[in-house]
Design a protein around this motif. Sequence first.
Motif, PDB file in Angstrom:
ATOM      1  N   ARG A 250     -11.650 -15.419 -23.453  1.00 17.46           N
ATOM      2  CA  ARG A 250     -12.446 -16.568 -23.007  1.00 17.46           C
ATOM      3  C   ARG A 250     -11.638 -17.852 -23.028  1.00 17.46           C
ATOM      4  N   LEU A 251     -10.704 -17.964 -23.949  1.00 17.13           N
ATOM      5  CA  LEU A 251      -9.827 -19.134 -23.973  1.00 17.13           C
ATOM      6  C   LEU A 251      -8.946 -19.156 -22.729  1.00 17.13           C
ATOM      7  N   VAL A 252      -8.430 -17.993 -22.333  1.00 11.70           N
ATOM      8  CA  VAL A 252      -7.642 -17.894 -21.097  1.00 11.70           C
ATOM      9  C   VAL A 252      -8.533 -18.226 -19.904  1.00 11.70           C
TER      10      VAL A 252
ATOM     11  N   THR B 188     -20.465 -18.333 -22.273  1.00 13.88           N
ATOM     12  CA  THR B 188     -20.433 -17.475 -21.099  1.00 13.88           C
ATOM     13  C   THR B 188     -19.508 -18.128 -20.075  1.00 13.88           C
ATOM     14  N   PRO B 189     -18.331 -17.560 -19.871  1.00 18.55           N
ATOM     15  CA  PRO B 189     -17.354 -18.206 -18.979  1.00 18.55           C
ATOM     16  C   PRO B 189     -17.726 -18.080 -17.510  1.00 18.55           C
ATOM     17  N   THR B 190     -17.228 -19.008 -16.715  1.00 19.83           N
ATOM     18  CA  THR B 190     -17.411 -18.963 -15.267  1.00 19.83           C
ATOM     19  C   THR B 190     -16.663 -17.776 -14.676  1.00 19.83           C
ATOM     20  N   ILE B 191     -15.463 -17.555 -15.161  1.00 17.16           N
ATOM     21  CA  ILE B 191     -14.666 -16.410 -14.724  1.00 17.16           C
ATOM     22  C   ILE B 191     -15.008 -15.258 -15.672  1.00 17.16           C
ATOM     23  N   PRO B 192     -15.531 -14.150 -15.167  1.00 12.67           N
ATOM     24  CA  PRO B 192     -15.975 -13.052 -16.036  1.00 12.67           C
ATOM     25  C   PRO B 192     -14.854 -12.487 -16.914  1.00 12.67           C
ATOM     26  N   ASP B 193     -15.239 -12.070 -18.114  1.00 13.17           N
ATOM     27  CA  ASP B 193     -14.267 -11.503 -19.052  1.00 13.17           C
ATOM     28  C   ASP B 193     -13.520 -10.316 -18.456  1.00 13.17           C
ATOM     29  N   GLU B 194     -14.234  -9.485 -17.695  1.00 16.33           N
ATOM     30  CA  GLU B 194     -13.610  -8.294 -17.119  1.00 16.33           C
ATOM     31  C   GLU B 194     -12.480  -8.657 -16.165  1.00 16.33           C
ATOM     32  N   LEU B 195     -12.687  -9.705 -15.381  1.00 19.17           N
ATOM     33  CA  LEU B 195     -11.649 -10.137 -14.436  1.00 19.17           C
ATOM     34  C   LEU B 195     -10.428 -10.669 -15.185  1.00 19.17           C
ATOM     35  N   VAL B 196     -10.673 -11.481 -16.203  1.00 20.37           N
ATOM     36  CA  VAL B 196      -9.563 -12.033 -16.988  1.00 20.37           C
ATOM     37  C   VAL B 196      -8.822 -10.907 -17.702  1.00 20.37           C
ATOM     38  N   GLU B 197      -9.566  -9.967 -18.283  1.00 18.25           N
ATOM     39  CA  GLU B 197      -8.929  -8.842 -18.969  1.00 18.25           C
ATOM     40  C   GLU B 197      -8.099  -8.001 -18.004  1.00 18.25           C
ATOM     41  N   HIS B 198      -8.588  -7.832 -16.776  1.00 14.16           N
ATOM     42  CA  HIS B 198      -7.839  -7.068 -15.773  1.00 14.16           C
ATOM     43  C   HIS B 198      -6.477  -7.703 -15.511  1.00 14.16           C
ATOM     44  N   TYR B 199      -6.467  -9.016 -15.254  1.00 17.46           N
ATOM     45  CA  TYR B 199      -5.192  -9.668 -14.949  1.00 17.46           C
ATOM     46  C   TYR B 199      -4.311  -9.805 -16.186  1.00 17.46           C
ATOM     47  N   LEU B 200      -4.914  -9.946 -17.355  1.00 22.02           N
ATOM     48  CA  LEU B 200      -4.106  -9.971 -18.568  1.00 22.02           C
ATOM     49  C   LEU B 200      -3.448  -8.614 -18.799  1.00 22.02           C
TER      50      LEU B 200
ATOM     51  N   PRO C 249      -7.858  -7.240 -28.342  1.00 20.59           N
ATOM     52  CA  PRO C 249      -9.264  -6.854 -28.431  1.00 20.59           C
ATOM     53  C   PRO C 249     -10.206  -8.036 -28.703  1.00 20.59           C
ATOM     54  N   ASP C 250      -9.668  -9.185 -29.058  1.00 25.85           N
ATOM     55  CA  ASP C 250     -10.488 -10.354 -29.386  1.00 25.85           C
ATOM     56  C   ASP C 250     -10.981 -11.033 -28.105  1.00 25.85           C
ATOM     57  N   THR C 251     -12.293 -11.037 -27.882  1.00 26.79           N
ATOM     58  CA  THR C 251     -12.851 -11.641 -26.660  1.00 26.79           C
ATOM     59  C   THR C 251     -12.679 -13.154 -26.646  1.00 26.79           C
ATOM     60  N   ARG C 252     -12.488 -13.751 -27.819  1.00 30.11           N
ATOM     61  CA  ARG C 252     -12.296 -15.207 -27.860  1.00 30.11           C
ATOM     62  C   ARG C 252     -11.001 -15.597 -27.158  1.00 30.11           C
ATOM     63  N   VAL C 253      -9.974 -14.784 -27.276  1.00 26.95           N
ATOM     64  CA  VAL C 253      -8.704 -15.054 -26.602  1.00 26.95           C
ATOM     65  C   VAL C 253      -8.895 -14.949 -25.090  1.00 26.95           C
TER      66      VAL C 253
ATOM     67  N   ASP D  45     -14.141 -23.888 -35.709  1.00 27.19           N
ATOM     68  CA  ASP D  45     -15.437 -24.135 -35.067  1.00 27.19           C
ATOM     69  C   ASP D  45     -15.354 -23.852 -33.569  1.00 27.19           C
ATOM     70  N   PHE D  46     -14.261 -24.288 -32.961  1.00 24.01           N
ATOM     71  CA  PHE D  46     -14.076 -24.049 -31.527  1.00 24.01           C
ATOM     72  C   PHE D  46     -13.976 -22.562 -31.232  1.00 24.01           C
ATOM     73  N   LEU D  47     -13.159 -21.853 -32.011  1.00 27.76           N
ATOM     74  CA  LEU D  47     -13.009 -20.415 -31.801  1.00 27.76           C
ATOM     75  C   LEU D  47     -14.327 -19.684 -32.033  1.00 27.76           C
ATOM     76  N   TYR D  48     -15.103 -20.107 -33.005  1.00 25.14           N
ATOM     77  CA  TYR D  48     -16.405 -19.483 -33.260  1.00 25.14           C
ATOM     78  C   TYR D  48     -17.361 -19.747 -32.097  1.00 25.14           C
ATOM     79  N   SER D  49     -17.282 -20.946 -31.498  1.00 27.40           N
ATOM     80  CA  SER D  49     -18.177 -21.275 -30.389  1.00 27.40           C
ATOM     81  C   SER D  49     -17.853 -20.451 -29.144  1.00 27.40           C
ATOM     82  N   LEU D  50     -16.634 -19.916 -29.057  1.00 26.75           N
ATOM     83  CA  LEU D  50     -16.265 -19.079 -27.918  1.00 26.75           C
ATOM     84  C   LEU D  50     -17.038 -17.759 -27.904  1.00 26.75           C
ATOM     85  N   ASN D  51     -17.533 -17.326 -29.066  1.00 27.78           N
ATOM     86  CA  ASN D  51     -18.322 -16.090 -29.112  1.00 27.78           C
ATOM     87  C   ASN D  51     -19.603 -16.221 -28.301  1.00 27.78           C
ATOM     88  N   ASP D  52     -20.208 -17.404 -28.292  1.00 25.63           N
ATOM     89  CA  ASP D  52     -21.476 -17.627 -27.596  1.00 25.63           C
ATOM     90  C   ASP D  52     -21.299 -18.180 -26.188  1.00 25.63           C
TER      91      ASP D  52
END
Length: 144
Positions: free
Chosen positions: A62-64, A36-48, A56-60, A27-34
Amino acid sequence: MAEQSAPSSSAAPGEPAQLHNDAALMDFLYSLNDYTPTIPDELVEHYLSRSGFQCPDTRVTRLVSIATQKFVGEIASDALQYCKIRQSQIAKDKKGHVQAKEKRLVLTTEDLSLALREYGVNLQRQEYFADSIIAGTAKEKSGD
């Protein structure tokens, strides 16, 4: 019997508590799909990606992002506490004469450094080097 133990302590393998935990995680992982994080996905993906992590999973991602937001929030909260302690000591040194300016909180690098030290991060001011004494303070005049 006044003492009660957790129900999972006597349950057999494959117990309903494990299924409940798995369902809560899904349920928690499914809720990550909807979410909107404070830190943008693009920024997190850049540093990852800079650290060598590709997923490729955006839930991961967003969890980071959530974990990073929590970490930064805790550091900011701790730094604020250090700031309040420092400013209360300044007020005590002035023998109770608190002026309006002193009520305003000013977070310093020193406060942040003390807070980061609790988490194992050593923050030091970068040394400043100049060719001469006036190199960093005066603007050079350009000739006409």
